[in-house]
Design an enzyme around this catalytic site. Sequence first.
Site, PDB file in Angstrom:
ATOM      1  N   VAL A 170     -22.569  14.133   9.417  1.00  0.00           N
ATOM      2  CA  VAL A 170     -23.405  14.649   8.335  1.00  0.00           C
ATOM      3  C   VAL A 170     -22.513  14.814   7.108  1.00  0.00           C
ATOM      4  O   VAL A 170     -21.291  14.912   7.229  1.00  0.00           O
ATOM      5  CB  VAL A 170     -24.060  16.007   8.692  1.00  0.00           C
ATOM      6  CG1 VAL A 170     -25.061  15.849   9.828  1.00  0.00           C
ATOM      7  CG2 VAL A 170     -23.018  17.058   9.043  1.00  0.00           C
TER       8      VAL A 170
ATOM      9  N   GLY B 150     -16.061  13.849  -0.238  1.00  0.00           N
ATOM     10  CA  GLY B 150     -16.026  13.236  -1.563  1.00  0.00           C
ATOM     11  C   GLY B 150     -14.932  12.243  -1.881  1.00  0.00           C
ATOM     12  O   GLY B 150     -14.934  11.689  -2.982  1.00  0.00           O
TER      13      GLY B 150
ATOM     14  N   CYS C 245     -18.499   7.142  -2.643  1.00  0.00           N
ATOM     15  CA  CYS C 245     -19.085   8.478  -2.536  1.00  0.00           C
ATOM     16  C   CYS C 245     -19.069   9.140  -3.909  1.00  0.00           C
ATOM     17  O   CYS C 245     -18.054   9.095  -4.609  1.00  0.00           O
ATOM     18  CB  CYS C 245     -18.288   9.324  -1.545  1.00  0.00           C
ATOM     19  SG  CYS C 245     -18.925  10.994  -1.343  1.00  0.00           S
TER      20      CYS C 245
ATOM     21  N   THR D 173     -20.266  12.445  -4.258  1.00  0.00           N
ATOM     22  CA  THR D 173     -20.528  13.865  -3.997  1.00  0.00           C
ATOM     23  C   THR D 173     -19.807  14.768  -4.992  1.00  0.00           C
ATOM     24  O   THR D 173     -20.376  15.744  -5.491  1.00  0.00           O
ATOM     25  CB  THR D 173     -20.109  14.232  -2.558  1.00  0.00           C
ATOM     26  OG1 THR D 173     -20.968  13.547  -1.643  1.00  0.00           O
ATOM     27  CG2 THR D 173     -20.196  15.728  -2.309  1.00  0.00           C
TER      28      THR D 173
ATOM     29  N   GLY E 133     -10.666   8.042   1.097  1.00  0.00           N
ATOM     30  CA  GLY E 133      -9.586   8.208   0.135  1.00  0.00           C
ATOM     31  C   GLY E 133      -8.461   7.206   0.224  1.00  0.00           C
ATOM     32  O   GLY E 133      -7.560   7.201  -0.614  1.00  0.00           O
TER      33      GLY E 133
ATOM     34  N   SER F  10     -25.213   7.769   1.527  1.00  0.00           N
ATOM     35  CA  SER F  10     -26.095   8.696   0.814  1.00  0.00           C
ATOM     36  C   SER F  10     -26.495   8.119  -0.539  1.00  0.00           C
ATOM     37  O   SER F  10     -26.969   8.836  -1.412  1.00  0.00           O
ATOM     38  CB  SER F  10     -25.406  10.060   0.615  1.00  0.00           C
ATOM     39  OG  SER F  10     -25.276  10.736   1.842  1.00  0.00           O
TER      40      SER F  10
END
Length: 348
Positions: free
Chosen positions: A130, A181, A186, A188, A221, A270
């Site tokens: 998640v 993140g 991503c 986020t 990353g 996402s």
Amino acid sequence: MPHIDNDVKLDFKDVLLRPKRSTLKSRSEVDLTRSFAFRNSKQMYTGIPIIAANMDTVGTFEMAKVLCKFSLFTAVHKHYSLEQWKEFASQNPDCLEHLAASSGTGSSDFEQLEQILNAIPQVKYVCLDVANGYSEHFVEFVKDVRKRFPEHTIMAGNVVTGEMVEELILSGADIIKVGIGPGSVCTTRKKTGVGYPQLSAVMECADAAHGLKGHIISDGGCSCPGDVAKAFGAGADFVMLGGMLAGHSESGGELIERNGRKYKLFYGMSSEMAMKKYAGGVAEYRASEGKTVEVPFKGDVEHTIRDIIGGIRSTCTYVGAAKQKELSRRTTFIRVTQQVKPIFSDES
């Protein structure tokens, strides 16, 4: 009350590894294989602990076929049907020990996970994924999965702080995914302002996990083999890769040709594209927290894998680690303001 933590937190770009005296004569002497005994499942793992991310543009069956030849791991994305799983398992039984079945926290996800694990008992790893691993709902879900599958090794995340690593391990997870993140697709941190520099997150979370005989994955990353080596040096037991494995023949994502050049789509799970594909669109109450990019086509992933493995071997020779297990013990990070000279490239 708002609070500011004044401790400096660092990312992979902020440090380099300090070279140290070595007795190794050749990179070929370095052993990258790790063996782990997991706290809750009591299972054993042996392999090179690099994982293809559970994204539908990365964690594919095609990727798993190649990675298992190198003893690397694949977290297979959750959008394959049971029939596709059965077909893959029957044709590639040797790969099953090097992959995990992924699931979200939804009831349909859990039903699908149960069906896969019941139909293919050789799959011994579960990746519970998640975006926000800090919710009580997720902690309870991990407990439920552990109760239902007491002998399966559970990966769970994502989190970035030690106290939540401990909570998830004590709730039944074996390996905690660390990273909020940092991923290349991503968003986020832009959309929410939430995150944690990845190098510091890995160091702090590894310390928390290892105190409980748990393990962690540095998830996100990494943009080059040197970043993978830094993650291992910081204490990560596994490193999960998305963008570095995107754009290959074995990657998912549509192949596009423009002006004689080939590209493959790569997007966050996402992102608006992923949510349109699997959920019918972005729900009114939420924002997209990922982006879609076109990655120049890279050909077979085998060449990229050899490059990553070769880079880590070289790291070990520079710091005097005969085994990857020794890398974190031989690591001293130095803070820097520049990684490379960008004269002949776009790198900075």
